[in-house]
Design an enzyme around this catalytic site. Structure first.
Site, PDB file in Angstrom:
ATOM      1  N   CYS A 176       0.826  -1.212   0.000  1.00 31.00           N
ATOM      2  CA  CYS A 176       0.000   0.000   0.000  1.00 31.00           C
ATOM      3  C   CYS A 176       0.859   1.261   0.000  1.00 31.00           C
ATOM      4  O   CYS A 176       0.319   2.372  -0.154  1.00 31.00           O
ATOM      5  CB  CYS A 176      -0.898   0.038   1.241  1.00 31.00           C
ATOM      6  SG  CYS A 176      -1.923  -1.412   1.484  1.00 31.00           S
TER       7      CYS A 176
ATOM      8  N   HIS B 288      -6.289   1.880   5.175  1.00 33.70           N
ATOM      9  CA  HIS B 288      -6.830   1.057   4.099  1.00 33.70           C
ATOM     10  C   HIS B 288      -7.470  -0.183   4.704  1.00 33.70           C
ATOM     11  O   HIS B 288      -6.823  -0.911   5.441  1.00 33.70           O
ATOM     12  CB  HIS B 288      -5.707   0.652   3.133  1.00 33.70           C
ATOM     13  CG  HIS B 288      -6.096  -0.425   2.180  1.00 33.70           C
ATOM     14  ND1 HIS B 288      -7.246  -0.367   1.433  1.00 33.70           N
ATOM     15  CD2 HIS B 288      -5.509  -1.604   1.865  1.00 33.70           C
ATOM     16  CE1 HIS B 288      -7.337  -1.447   0.676  1.00 33.70           C
ATOM     17  NE2 HIS B 288      -6.302  -2.226   0.928  1.00 33.70           N
TER      18      HIS B 288
ATOM     19  N   HIS C 125     -10.277  -3.707   4.133  1.00 37.30           N
ATOM     20  CA  HIS C 125     -11.015  -4.599   3.234  1.00 37.30           C
ATOM     21  C   HIS C 125     -12.433  -4.771   3.760  1.00 37.30           C
ATOM     22  O   HIS C 125     -13.029  -5.834   3.599  1.00 37.30           O
ATOM     23  CB  HIS C 125     -10.300  -5.946   3.123  1.00 37.30           C
ATOM     24  CG  HIS C 125      -9.007  -5.892   2.348  1.00 37.30           C
ATOM     25  ND1 HIS C 125      -8.278  -7.015   2.054  1.00 37.30           N
ATOM     26  CD2 HIS C 125      -8.326  -4.847   1.813  1.00 37.30           C
ATOM     27  CE1 HIS C 125      -7.195  -6.664   1.375  1.00 37.30           C
ATOM     28  NE2 HIS C 125      -7.193  -5.357   1.216  1.00 37.30           N
TER      29      HIS C 125
ATOM     30  N   GLU D 264     -27.710  11.987   9.167  1.00 37.03           N
ATOM     31  CA  GLU D 264     -26.989  12.840  10.120  1.00 37.03           C
ATOM     32  C   GLU D 264     -25.489  12.548  10.160  1.00 37.03           C
ATOM     33  O   GLU D 264     -24.664  13.456  10.280  1.00 37.03           O
ATOM     34  CB  GLU D 264     -27.582  12.676  11.533  1.00 37.03           C
ATOM     35  CG  GLU D 264     -26.929  13.522  12.607  1.00 37.03           C
ATOM     36  CD  GLU D 264     -27.254  15.014  12.470  1.00 37.03           C
ATOM     37  OE1 GLU D 264     -28.100  15.379  11.641  1.00 37.03           O
ATOM     38  OE2 GLU D 264     -26.637  15.813  13.208  1.00 37.03           O
TER      39      GLU D 264
ATOM     40  N   HIS E 246     -12.476  -4.720  -3.583  1.00 40.11           N
ATOM     41  CA  HIS E 246     -11.232  -4.709  -2.818  1.00 40.11           C
ATOM     42  C   HIS E 246     -11.424  -4.058  -1.435  1.00 40.11           C
ATOM     43  O   HIS E 246     -11.249  -4.709  -0.415  1.00 40.11           O
ATOM     44  CB  HIS E 246     -10.172  -3.971  -3.648  1.00 40.11           C
ATOM     45  CG  HIS E 246      -8.834  -3.863  -2.999  1.00 40.11           C
ATOM     46  ND1 HIS E 246      -7.666  -3.744  -3.707  1.00 40.11           N
ATOM     47  CD2 HIS E 246      -8.464  -3.846  -1.705  1.00 40.11           C
ATOM     48  CE1 HIS E 246      -6.645  -3.658  -2.856  1.00 40.11           C
ATOM     49  NE2 HIS E 246      -7.104  -3.720  -1.641  1.00 40.11           N
TER      50      HIS E 246
HETATM   51 ZN   LIG Z   1      -5.882  -4.077   0.109  1.00 42.27          ZN
HETATM   52 ZN   LIG Z   2     -26.896  13.290  16.634  1.00 43.61          ZN
END
Ligand SMILES: [Zn+2]
Ligand SMILES: [Zn+2]
Ligand SMILES: [Zn+2]
Ligand SMILES: [Zn+2]
EC number: 4.2.1.109
Lengths: 240, 240, 240, 240
Positions: free
Chosen positions: D103, D121, D123, D144, D200
């Site tokens: 990554c 990151h 999954h 909200e 992914h």
């Molecule tokens: Zn990944």
């Molecule tokens: Zn609230």
């Protein structure tokens, strides 16, 4: 104040000094400042206050303790707490670097209109989903867990076959409008201990923090169950 | 007694004094009073005893230990326990400020009719949902987990392709009526180690607390699986 | 041996004495007997080994450590472990009051046919559900998580767009028949590191205990995802 | 580098010595190396980094700390961390037996193009599922929880009725191609703090590690909610 999340443009009111530490620092695990931190962790693990959402406040006599805005709920410490005098609505303690919760006027409504001892606000996904399926009120009957919810207008809890009714108010861009409609719902539904906010979450209060916690837990259980019943086409109000 | 939740109008029977602390205070982690507290935390984390719902009791010889009504299950301490003499049904210990569980007569049924060593009552959502889909009995067959459930009428557990049958009784406003129908179900289904209560939950018992816990766990797994099978249109009793 | 659950009629083989404590008592947290206990707690919290279901075994050189039958997985202690010599299949250590896991011949298959370092067996609900939707094999492709699964027949892991294929064998009343079909599946699918058992669960193995754990975790993630994809009508094998 | 999982064929770059322990060993729980380990456990328990998947990086000034490839996220220790100089992209510390996260070039994109303080990151299954239902972008409005997400192009967070738009890029076999399309998405969507990767997972960044964590949490909540809304046929972008 514009939301339950941290409002950047909002001026922190500095009526109380951050040195008022004796108001929130205590060895007693049942002190409101400690309980708020403990319960915030529980609520976080339930997925109810994800991403700094939601809020909680406890009243002790005329003092109300309020979790701040914008702090991760599972990382809250007593030093983060705001303390307010209920009658004057003046802050007795204001953590210097934090902003007061935008839920404050909503919590005050529960304290003043219902003499609540604590008020819990969550962004529970079950609460949000239920507001997408029901119109003016959420209703459910004939589920044992309903017995955990108080009648409010008289002593004791709902019976098994009683109908639990929770009003749903519309969400608003501006917090002030939400306060108005919350107060209106509290007036129109004198038997309710909770108000759902469409596409937002739920407010639940009770005579004590433990009652508020139990009511919130039981209601969330019923909201989850209602969604499962809906998926199977079973009405949540039992037809006889 | 009117429900598994705290009945406000109910008189606490004060046959035993709260000073009988030696009955519940012990360093031994396997003491019934300690085990009840430990298991209540586990059940709470499974969502089975939300909002003070559900209950648990353990028998040790002629003494039965019972979690009180209205106390949050995950915050239970040994000092909260009621102790009763099984034969006389007199309380040997009554915590002064607490009310006995309304499940008590139901637990007694399992002890007296089945010589159980422990009885667990939960408001598991899977149990409630299954009672909305099945009529007189819940049935499932040909799932490996069934092998964890005892035959009861003879030694050993069910086989993989055996059919697990759990009777479903109707919920009632008044607890006394539930006791009657529970006892009737126990008589009519001599091979069952559990009874489902419509729109309410489940009662599970076993020869020991650990067996009761394992049976309850395995049954809840099967109830959950049954709901998933239902969603996909797969019958829970395998057709050959 | 008749099931992964405790078989009451089964004679405990007492080839090793329970005094062989040095085989399982160690301060080293990475000792197989300690790791089995630690991982059983993790698996229990994932709902994979509910109600004493499932099993785990680790091999260290020629010694294999096996969790016993009928013990609650989250309460396992090193003293509960069986130890077997892989070649002779003689027990080096047999806890007196416990029964060996009925999974033992299945674990042995993974050790002997694949030179595995550990083997995990769960009753994961995702695994059971997938076997109700797929016939001979479970297949999924073009999901990043597939990259966590080894190719087995050659070095390295599957690529993103590779197709993961896991054979499904039929469950049996008698354990011996399951062993036969598991071995057949291992032979027919030389690239697989797991075998699904219809209406029962999954067996996963790896070169080391950590690899087996990671493979099992990644496969369960993919099984869960496949069920969600199925619900939305999305094929698990990507069509180009 | 070929994937976020351990790439066996990849040469570990040994520009920094493993003896540079002072870079990662600290008693301060807010040190990046400690925070990465703490947050990896949280993410693991959320099911976001199952089976060594996913990754996290924190920047402190010109130094970036990166969790390694192939290590179980819940078992990460500070000694496992890679440290890189942001400008030169030289490693200041390289654990001898570990491989850098694939990554890394993606994290670098967030640092260089957005001046991020941390990048996460995962999954997350909710992320993967959403990419199977939406085409070029994921969109949601009038919930909200959206208020927890920053506007990025100007100060402050989104309003309740604002539309949150997260671009979806196609997954690739080769990591380099993913970097290119991630950078393109960052350019094309100047207001986004996250990018979804089809089949992914998701990349989320923020000015600080805590902001990145809160954004990731709030987005995952919204992705989960969107899937539930989809199941009920409710559009995620509110129609007026
Ligand atoms: Zn990944
Ligand atoms: Zn609230
Ligand atoms: Zn009950
Ligand atoms: Zn099994």
């Amino acid at each position: 104040m514009s939301s339950c999340f941290c409002s950047k443009s909002q001026e922190t009111e500095k009526r109380g000094a951050v040195s008022e530490d004796q108001l929130v620092i205590s060895d007693d695990s049942t002190h409101p400042a400690n309980l708020i931190c403990e319960l915030c962790k529980v609520f976080y693990n339930n997925g109810w206050v994800t991403g700094t959402g939601g809020g909680i406040s406890i009243r002790e006599g005329s003092k109300i303790y309020i979790a701040p805005s914008g702090v991760q709920k599972e990382r809250m410490v007593p030093d983060n707490m705001f303390v307010m005098d209920l009658e004057s609505e003046n802050y007795l303690r204001t953590p210097l670097t934090l902003k007061p919760s935008a839920c404050t006027p909503l919590f005050l409504s529960a304290y003043k209109m219902r003499d609540a001892g604590a008020c819990i606000h969550t962004h529970s996904q079950a609460a949000v989903m239920v507001t997408l399926l029901y119109d003016k009120v959420f209703e459910i009957s004939s589920i044992e867990q309903i017995k955990a919810i108080p009648k409010v207008t008289e002593k004791g809890n709902l019976m098994y076959s009683d109908r639990l009714v929770i009003p749903i108010i519309e969400n608003t861009e501006r917090e002030e409008d939400l306060t108005d409609s919350l107060q209106q719902a509290i007036e129109e539904y004198p038997g309710t201990t909770a108000v759902l906010v469409r596409r937002h979450g739920i407010y639940v209060w009770g005579e004590t923090v433990w009652k508020a916690k139990v009511y919130n837990e039981a209601i969330d259980y019923l909201l989850e169950l209602a969604l499962k019943m809906h998926q199977l086409g079973i009405p949540t109000v039992k037809q006889n």
